[in-house]
Write a protein that holds these residues in place. Structure first.
Motif, mmCIF file in Angstrom:
data_model
loop_
_atom_site.group_PDB
_atom_site.id
_atom_site.type_symbol
_atom_site.label_atom_id
_atom_site.label_comp_id
_atom_site.label_asym_id
_atom_site.label_seq_id
_atom_site.Cartn_x
_atom_site.Cartn_y
_atom_site.Cartn_z
ATOM 1 N N SER A 1 0.860 -1.178 0.000
ATOM 2 C CA SER A 1 0.000 0.000 0.000
ATOM 3 C C SER A 1 0.900 1.232 0.000
ATOM 4 C CB SER A 1 -0.893 -0.002 1.241
ATOM 5 O OG SER A 1 -0.119 0.287 2.386
ATOM 6 N N ASN A 2 0.293 2.392 0.030
ATOM 7 C CA ASN A 2 1.095 3.621 0.038
ATOM 8 C C ASN A 2 1.847 3.830 1.347
ATOM 9 O OD1 ASN A 2 0.310 4.306 -2.522
ATOM 10 N ND2 ASN A 2 -1.423 5.530 -1.847
ATOM 11 N N TYR A 3 1.440 3.129 2.380
ATOM 12 C CA TYR A 3 1.987 3.423 3.704
ATOM 13 C C TYR A 3 2.774 2.286 4.330
ATOM 14 C CZ TYR A 3 -1.453 7.047 3.030
ATOM 15 O OH TYR A 3 -2.173 8.079 2.511
ATOM 16 N N ARG A 4 2.485 1.054 3.922
ATOM 17 C CA ARG A 4 3.205 -0.048 4.527
ATOM 18 C C ARG A 4 3.241 -1.229 3.577
ATOM 19 N NH1 ARG A 4 0.341 -4.235 6.415
ATOM 20 N NH2 ARG A 4 2.023 -4.876 7.787
ATOM 21 N N CYS A 5 4.246 -2.060 3.815
ATOM 22 C CA CYS A 5 4.371 -3.286 3.035
ATOM 23 C C CYS A 5 3.991 -4.488 3.896
ATOM 24 C CB CYS A 5 5.811 -3.440 2.544
ATOM 25 S SG CYS A 5 6.246 -2.368 1.177
ATOM 26 N N TYR A 6 4.139 -5.648 3.350
ATOM 27 C CA TYR A 6 3.777 -6.874 4.039
ATOM 28 C C TYR A 6 4.849 -7.239 5.050
ATOM 29 C CZ TYR A 6 0.562 -6.982 0.165
ATOM 30 O OH TYR A 6 -0.400 -6.651 -0.737
ATOM 31 N N GLU A 7 4.418 -7.511 6.270
ATOM 32 C CA GLU A 7 5.369 -7.789 7.342
ATOM 33 C C GLU A 7 5.236 -9.195 7.918
ATOM 34 O OE1 GLU A 7 4.935 -4.768 10.282
ATOM 35 O OE2 GLU A 7 5.557 -3.136 8.961
ATOM 36 N N GLN A 8 4.252 -9.926 7.485
ATOM 37 C CA GLN A 8 4.029 -11.264 8.042
ATOM 38 C C GLN A 8 4.671 -12.320 7.154
ATOM 39 O OE1 GLN A 8 2.599 -11.556 11.082
ATOM 40 N NE2 GLN A 8 2.586 -9.319 10.980
ATOM 41 N N ARG A 9 5.329 -13.258 7.783
ATOM 42 C CA ARG A 9 5.970 -14.344 7.038
ATOM 43 C C ARG A 9 4.964 -15.068 6.141
ATOM 44 N NH1 ARG A 9 8.929 -19.522 9.990
ATOM 45 N NH2 ARG A 9 9.371 -20.702 8.091
ATOM 46 N N SER A 10 3.779 -15.280 6.641
ATOM 47 C CA SER A 10 2.769 -16.048 5.914
ATOM 48 C C SER A 10 2.272 -15.318 4.666
ATOM 49 C CB SER A 10 1.581 -16.355 6.821
ATOM 50 O OG SER A 10 0.999 -15.153 7.292
ATOM 51 N N GLU A 11 2.558 -14.053 4.545
ATOM 52 C CA GLU A 11 2.070 -13.273 3.398
ATOM 53 C C GLU A 11 2.930 -13.464 2.150
ATOM 54 O OE1 GLU A 11 2.051 -9.493 5.628
ATOM 55 O OE2 GLU A 11 -0.080 -9.354 5.160
ATOM 56 N N TYR A 12 4.112 -14.020 2.301
ATOM 57 C CA TYR A 12 5.035 -14.131 1.178
ATOM 58 C C TYR A 12 4.926 -15.482 0.488
ATOM 59 C CZ TYR A 12 7.055 -9.669 2.317
ATOM 60 O OH TYR A 12 7.231 -8.314 2.514
#
Length: 128
Positions: free
Chosen positions: A104-115
């Motif tokens: 998003s414009n403000y943050r990226c993915y930070e959870q291991r499960s999201e990759y």
């Protein structure tokens, strides 16, 4: 993205710098959010940094903010992690990861499960 290969790890002293690299194979690299995670012995794999498709958005763990910088070169299918002022607590295996969605414009993915894709890791050891 088909494979991710990390390089650049090593043994350094506290206060030194290292630059990790991650080479991605396959097409459409620019359509992947890229992240770096790390895992210390007997600890969970944790988020370090992430960067959006075109590098507009970056996101960092509080523990590395101001010391680490993530960047990417879409023409070379590469993502980098510049690590300065290293501390012994930065000792871990560092992993490169890719997710087929943009930040998003403000943050990226930070959870291991999201990759979706992961490299094999590169060891970073910081001595005191």
């Amino acid at each position: 993205v088909q494979t991710l290969v990390e390089s650049g790890g090593g043994l350094v002293q506290a206060g030194d710098s290292l630059r990790l690299s991650c080479a991605a194979s396959g097409s459409t690299f620019s359509r992947y959010t890229m992240g770096w995670f790390r895992q210390a012995p007997d600890k969970e794999r944790e988020f370090v940094a992430a960067i959006s498709w075109w590098g507009v958005t970056t996101d960092y763990a509080d523990s590395v903010k101001g010391r680490f910088t993530i960047s990417r070169d879409n023409a070379k299918n590469m993502v980098y992690l510049q690590m300065n002022s290293l501390k012994p607590e930065d000792t871990a295996v560092y992993y490169c990861a890719a997710k087929m969605s943009d930040c998003s414009n403000y943050r990226c993915y930070e959870q291991r499960s999201e990759y979706d894709y992961w490299g094999q890791g590169t060891q970073v050891t910081v001595s005191s």
